[in-house]
Scaffold this motif. Structure first.
Motif: not given
Length: 776
Positions: A686-691, A695-718
Motif C-alpha cells: 500500500h503506497w500510503r502505508e509503505h512508501f 524511502a527511509t530504509q533505502f535512502g530514496i526520496q518518497e516522490d521518486l517512488l511515486k514517480f516510478m510507480t506512475k511510470v510502471f502504471f502507465e506502461l501497465e507493469f503494475v
C-alpha cells in the motif's frame, strides 16, 4: 534597454585640430578635444583664451557717461554731500553695493546704502526708499545693478532735488530714465567694447575710474557677482573671474573664512562652482526670504566673530530656502499629477496661495527639469486679488513674446526668451494657462519638447588620468557661454555597482571597457542599480574629477545620465519572498506574465497588478515592454514564440517552481529495476502505508517512488487498486521512456536546467538568441 533622461548630442572634434592643439600647447588630448569642440581651431586663438592678462581690461572711461559720473561723484566728495548706494537683493546687487561702498569709503565719502525688500518694495528703485533717503539728507543717489527701467522713480527723485547716477546692465526699455548719468555697457548700443558686464562689473568700472587705477582688491567681489548672475564668461568677465578666484583662494578677509567654514569649502580649492553652488546661493538666500542687508554687512565686516555670525545667518537662510523650495516643488508636482488638464498642457501654469514669491523662480526651474515644458509658478494674494510669480522656458518657446500676446491678461511683466516675472489679476490664471497652451501647440514640435544634452566629447578610459583632469583646470573658469565640459563614455560595461548613502539614493560603480576600468559615482540615481545589469553595453555621460583619499589621487567619473540600446535580463530567480524582488521593479512599467493557472492563483493577492496569461492574454502583452516571467513555460517553444513576437526590452526572470525536479533528477535504470524487484517480492504494497518506510530504509526520496510507480502504471507493469500495488504477471515489453510521465519529467528537468538553474551568462545568451531567431 535604458532610455536616457535627455536626448544626447555628442560632438566629435576634428582629429587634426585636436592633434595641432595637443602638440602646440602641450595639453592633454582631453583638454585639446574640449577646445576643439568649443570652436578653437588655431594655437593663436587658444593661447589668447588660456593666457589672458590685463590687456583684457578696457579703459573705464570708454563707457558712455563715465567722465560725467566721476565728475559728479568727486563734486559730492568735495562738498561733503551725503551719497546713497541703492542696490539689489541678489548676489550681483549685493556685491555691486559692496564694491561701490568700498571705493566711496576709501575716498572719504559720507555714504549709506539701501536695498529694497523683495516683498515690500519689489525689484528696483522705489519712491518710498528715495523719499526716506531724501529725509536722511541724501543728495546723490547711485544705483547699482538696477535702475535702467525706473522712469517714474528717477523723476520722483529729481523732483525732490536729488541727482541720480544709474549703473546697470539689464535690458533697457524704449524710454530711458531722465537720470543725470547712465552707466550701462549697452547704452548707447555698441558704445563700450564689451556689452556683457554684470551689474558688479559696471560698478567695478566706476570704481576703477574713481580710484584712477585697477582696484585689484575688489576682484573677489566682481568674480562672485559675475558668476552668480550667469553672464557670459568671456572678455572682461572671464578675466574678472579668473583674477577673483585667485584672490579668494588667498584672501584674508574674514567673510571669506566664515563663508568657507559654514559651507564646508576648502579655501585653497575655491573655484567657479564654489561661487555658483555655495557662496552665491547663500548671498541670495536672505534677500529671497527677507532683508538682504545681512549679506552686505557680511561682505563689509572686518571682524572674524561678526563675520562668522553673519555667515551663519546666511547659511540658516539658505537652509530655510532649500526647504521652502522643496516643499513648494513637491506641492506643485502633486498638483500637476492630480490634474489631467494641467498635466497634459504644453505650458505648465501652477498657482497657490501662501507660496513664497522669493523662491518661485527656482521652483519653476525645477519643474522645467522635471517635465521639460515652459513653466509659470504663481503666488496668489487673495487680499489683493493678484497672482505674482516667475516663469522659465525651454528652447524654441520665446517666453517674453508669448506673454506679450496676452497683455490684456498680464499687464505687468518683464523678462527675456527664457525667463520672466509677472504680476496680474488672479482671476486670469486659468485663461492664461489655456491661451499659452494653445500658443505652444502652434509653435512647439515633439522634438522641441524633448530635453537635449549637448556632450562636448567622447572619451576613452585611457585618456582619463589625474594629470589630464588637472590639465582641464587651465581652460577655466567655466560658466555661461563656456560651460563646464560634459563627457561621454560610450559602449562600456559595468564591473560592479552598489547603492550608497544613508537612504541608498546614490550609486557607486566601476565602469570598464574590458581592459581598463574607472571608479564612478552617480548622485541621486541609486535607483539605477535596479535598472542596470552586468554584461550589457551601456553609455554614460557626466563629469570627471579627482578622488583623493589618504594622499592617493584617482580619476573618477561622475555619472549624470545613462543609456543602453540593448535589452536587459534581471535575474530574480530563487528569491522566495515576493516583497524582496517586487521592490526592485518599476511597477508602473512592467507586465506580470504567467504560463500556468496555478501561478496566477498563487500570486494574485501578492502582486499590485493583474497577471496576464500567455495563452489567453497574448495580445495584451506589450511589444518591446518590460515583462516579469513568473513561472516556467509548459515547453520551451511557448517561451521562444513569446520572445520572438514581443522582443521585450527588459525581462525579469523569476521562474517560480513549486516542486523542482532538477535536483532529485531522473531515477537510473538500476533504481527502476531495484524498485520493480521490490514490488514483485512484496505483493500488494500500500503506497500510503509503505512508501515512507521504504524511502527511509533505502535512502530514496518518497516522490521518486511515486514517480516510478506512475511510470510502471502507465506502461501497465503494475496495477493499483485502492492504493494496493501489484505487479502485472505478464506485462508487455516497453521502454521506460515511452511512459508519458517519464517524458514529462525529462522535459521538465531539461527546462529547469535551461532556464531555472543555468548561469546568468548562459541564460542571457539563450534569450538573446531566441529573440532574434528567424528560423523557428
Amino acid at each position: 534597454m535604458i532610455q536616457s533622461k535627455k536626448k544626447w548630442h555628442i560632438q566629435k572634434p576634428d582629429d587634426q585640430i585636436v592633434q595641432t592643439l595637443t602638440t602646440g600647447l602641450g595639453l592633454s588630448t582631453m583638454a585639446a578635444k574640449i577646445l576643439a569642440a568649443r570652436g578653437f581651431t588655431s594655437i593663436e586663438q587658444a593661447t589668447s583664451w588660456l593666457h589672458m592678462d590685463e590687456q583684457a581690461i578696457h579703459d573705464p572711461f570708454l563707457m558712455n557717461g563715465m567722465d560725467e559720473a566721476v565728475f559728479r561723484i568727486e563734486q559730492a566728495l568735495d562738498e561733503g554731500e551725503k551719497i546713497l548706494v541703492y542696490g539689489d537683493y541678489d548676489a550681483d546687487g549685493v556685491t555691486s553695493t559692496k564694491v561701490l561702498l568700498d571705493v566711496l569709503y576709501d575716498l572719504g565719502a559720507d555714504v549709506i546704502f539701501k536695498i529694497p525688500n523683495r516683498f515690500t518694495h519689489g525689484y528696483g528703485p522705489h519712491i518710498d526708499l528715495f523719499q526716506e533717503a531724501y529725509d536722511e539728507g541724501v543728495r546723490l543717489i547711485i544705483t547699482v545693478d538696477n535702475g535702467i527701467s525706473a522712469v517714474d522713480q528717477v523723476r520722483y527723485a529729481k523732483d525732490l532735488g536729488m541727482d541720480v547716477i544709474i549703473t546697470d546692465h539689464h535690458e533697457p526699455g524704449d524710454v530711458l530714465p531722465e537720470a543725470d548719468v547712465i552707466l550701462h555697457p549697452r547704452v548707447p548700443e555698441d558704445s563700450y567694447p564689451f556689452g556683457e558686464l554684470a551689474g558688479v562689473g559696471v560698478a567695478f568700472k566706476l570704481a576703477h575710474a574713481l580710484y584712477g587705477e585697477l582696484p585689484e582688491h575688489l576682484f573677489e567681489y566682481v568674480a562672485i557677482g559675475t558668476v552668480a548672475d550667469l553672464v557670459p564668461l568671456e572678455g572682461e568677465n572671464r578675466y574678472f573671474v579668473k583674477r577673483g578666484l585667485e584672490a579668494l583662494r588667498h584672501s584674508y578677509n574674514p567673510w571669506v573664512h566664515a563663508m568657507c567654514e559654514v559651507s564646508g569649502q576648502d579655501q585653497q580649492k575655491i573655484d567657479e562652482e564654489s561661487i555658483g553652488f555655495l557662496f552665491g546661493p547663500r548671498l541670495n538666500a536672505v534677500g529671497r526670504l527677507g532683508e538682504a542687508r545681512p549679506a552686505v554687512e557680511l561682505l563689509m565686516s572686518d571682524d572674524e566673530t561678526k563675520a562668522m555670525a553673519l555667515a551663519k545667518t546666511l547659511n540658516d537662510a539658505n537652509t530655510d530656502r532649500k526647504d521652502l523650495v522643496k516643499t513648494i516643488t513637491d506641492e506643485a508636482i502633486a498638483m500637476i499629477e492630480s490634474d489631467d488638464v494641467l498635466k497634459n498642457s504644453l505650458v505648465l501654469v501652477v498657482a497657490q496661495k501662501g507660496w513664497n514669491p522669493g523662491v518661485v523662480g527656482i521652483v519653476a526651474s525645477r519643474l522645467v527639469e522635471e517635465y521639460y515644458k515652459p513653466t509659470i509658478v504663481l503666488c496668489i494674494d487673495e487680499e489683493k486679488g493678484t497672482a505674482k510669480g516667475s516663469a522659465r522656458s525651454i528652447e524654441g518657446y520665446h517666453l517674453y513674446n508669448e506673454l506679450a500676446k496676452n497683455r490684456d491678461l498680464v499687464p505687468h511683466f518683464g523678462g527675456h526668451p527664457m525667463a520672466a516675472g509677472m504680476t496680474f489679476p488672479a482671476e486670469h490664471v486659468d485663461e492664461l494657462r489655456r491661451r499659452l497652451d494653445t500658443q505652444a501647440r502652434a509653435c512647439l514640435t515633439e522634438e522641441q519638447l524633448q530635453a537635449k544634452l549637448f556632450v562636448d566629447i567622447p572619451l576613452t578610459l585611457e585618456e582619463i588620468t589625474v594629470d589630464a583632469i588637472e590639465d582641464i583646470a587651465k581652460l577655466g573658469p567655466f560658466g555661461m557661454h563656456f560651460a563646464k565640459p560634459i563627457y561621454a563614455l560610450e559602449q562600456m560595461q559595468i564591473a560592479s555597482m552598489k547603492k550608497i548613502g544613508a537612504a541608498h539614493n546614490h550609486l557607486k560603480l566601476e565602469i570598464t571597457d574590458g581592459a581598463l576600468s574607472i571608479d564612478a559615482v552617480s548622485f541621486n540615481n541609486g535607483h539605477l542599480a535596479d535598472e542596470l545589469t552586468y554584461g550589457v553595453n551601456v553609455s554614460f555621460v557626466g563629469d570627471v574629477s579627482i578622488n583623493e583619499w589618504q594622499g592617493r589621487k584617482k580619476p573618477q567619473f561622475k555619472v549624470s545620465d545613462v543609456q543602453s540600446e540593448e535589452w536587459q535580463l534581471f535575474d530574480i530567480r530563487g528569491i522566495r519572498q515576493t516583497s524582496r524582488w517586487l521592490q526592485q521593479l518599476p511597477i508602473e512599467d512592467v507586465q506580470f506574465i504567467a504560463f500556468e493557472d496555478v501561478t496566477i492563483t498563487h500570486y494574485a493577492s501578492l502582486l499590485p497588478k493583474p497577471i496576464l496569461h500567455v495563452l489567453r492574454n497574448d495580445e495584451e502583452i506589450s511589444t518591446h515592454g518590460f515583462v516579469v516571467l513568473l513561472d516556467l513555460p509548459q515547453n520551451v517553444q511557448m517561451l521562444q514564440t513569446l520572445l520572438l513576437e514581443k522582443k521585450p526590452a527588459r525581462i525579469y526572470a523569476h521562474f517560480f517552481v513549486k516542486d523542482s525536479h532538477y535536483f532529485s533528477g531522473m531515477p537510473s535504470r538500476e533504481q527502476f529495476a531495484w524498485f520493480f524487484k521490490l514490488l514483485k517480492q512484496n505483493p500488494n504494497l500500500h503506497w500510503r502505508e509503505h512508501f515512507p518506510k521504504i524511502a527511509t530504509q533505502f535512502g530514496i526520496q518518497e516522490d521518486l517512488l511515486k514517480f516510478m510507480t506512475k511510470v510502471f502504471f502507465e506502461l501497465e507493469f503494475v496495477r493499483i487498486d485502492k492504493g494496493l500495488i501489484s505487479v502485472n504477471p505478464s506485462p508487455q515489453k516497453m521502454a521506460l521512456t515511452e511512459a508519458p510521465a517519464y517524458k514529462e519529467r525529462q522535459s521538465r528537468i531539461e527546462l529547469e536546467q535551461l532556464l531555472l538553474y543555468a548561469p546568468y551568462a548562459e541564460l542571457k545568451q539563450w534569450f538573446t538568441a531566441n529573440m532574434h531567431n528567424n528560423n523557428m
